[in-house]
Scaffold this motif. Sequence first.
Motif, PDB file in Angstrom:
ATOM      1  N   SER A 187       0.835  -1.196   0.000  1.00 44.95           N
ATOM      2  CA  SER A 187       0.000   0.000   0.000  1.00 44.95           C
ATOM      3  C   SER A 187       0.871   1.248   0.000  1.00 44.95           C
ATOM      4  O   SER A 187       1.949   1.274   0.588  1.00 44.95           O
ATOM      5  CB  SER A 187      -0.936   0.012   1.205  1.00 44.95           C
ATOM      6  OG  SER A 187      -0.204   0.069   2.398  1.00 44.95           O
ATOM      7  N   SER A 219       4.139   1.511   2.682  1.00 47.00           N
ATOM      8  CA  SER A 219       3.798   0.764   3.882  1.00 47.00           C
ATOM      9  C   SER A 219       4.991  -0.064   4.367  1.00 47.00           C
ATOM     10  O   SER A 219       5.612  -0.782   3.585  1.00 47.00           O
ATOM     11  CB  SER A 219       2.631  -0.173   3.595  1.00 47.00           C
ATOM     12  OG  SER A 219       2.404  -1.017   4.691  1.00 47.00           O
ATOM     13  N   ARG A 262       4.810  -2.653   6.222  1.00 49.59           N
ATOM     14  CA  ARG A 262       4.250  -3.913   6.689  1.00 49.59           C
ATOM     15  C   ARG A 262       5.153  -5.112   6.398  1.00 49.59           C
ATOM     16  O   ARG A 262       5.357  -5.963   7.256  1.00 49.59           O
ATOM     17  CB  ARG A 262       2.883  -4.142   6.054  1.00 49.59           C
ATOM     18  CG  ARG A 262       2.206  -5.404   6.538  1.00 49.59           C
ATOM     19  CD  ARG A 262       0.841  -5.555   5.894  1.00 49.59           C
ATOM     20  NE  ARG A 262       0.084  -6.609   6.506  1.00 49.59           N
ATOM     21  CZ  ARG A 262       0.160  -7.887   6.156  1.00 49.59           C
ATOM     22  NH1 ARG A 262       0.978  -8.240   5.205  1.00 49.59           N
ATOM     23  NH2 ARG A 262      -0.564  -8.788   6.772  1.00 49.59           N
TER      24      ARG A 262
END
Length: 95
Positions: free
Chosen positions: A8, A66, A68
């Motif tokens: 993202s 992102s 993540r």
Amino acid sequence: MDIQSRTSLVVYVSSLRQVRQLKRYGHLEYVSKRMRYAIIYVNEEDAKETISRLKQLRFVKRIIESPRNELMDLLGLSGEPEAKDDQINFEEDEE
């Protein structure tokens, strides 16, 4: 059928008029009208190229990728055996 790995991008814009143009670069998931940012999902292997193309747009102020995937590797939740060396061990014996 393979699952495509995605990442993202948080794209801050100067005006919400041009947010619809972001649909060309990935899947537009969320738009915050108050904070003037949009979250788009792009293929992970195309992320660097997409970021460079988005930076050329006049209405884009800032792009945040992102973290993540790096966090999943660090915590050992990615399931990759080569990431086991770098992961944090929370189950250490405290004596």
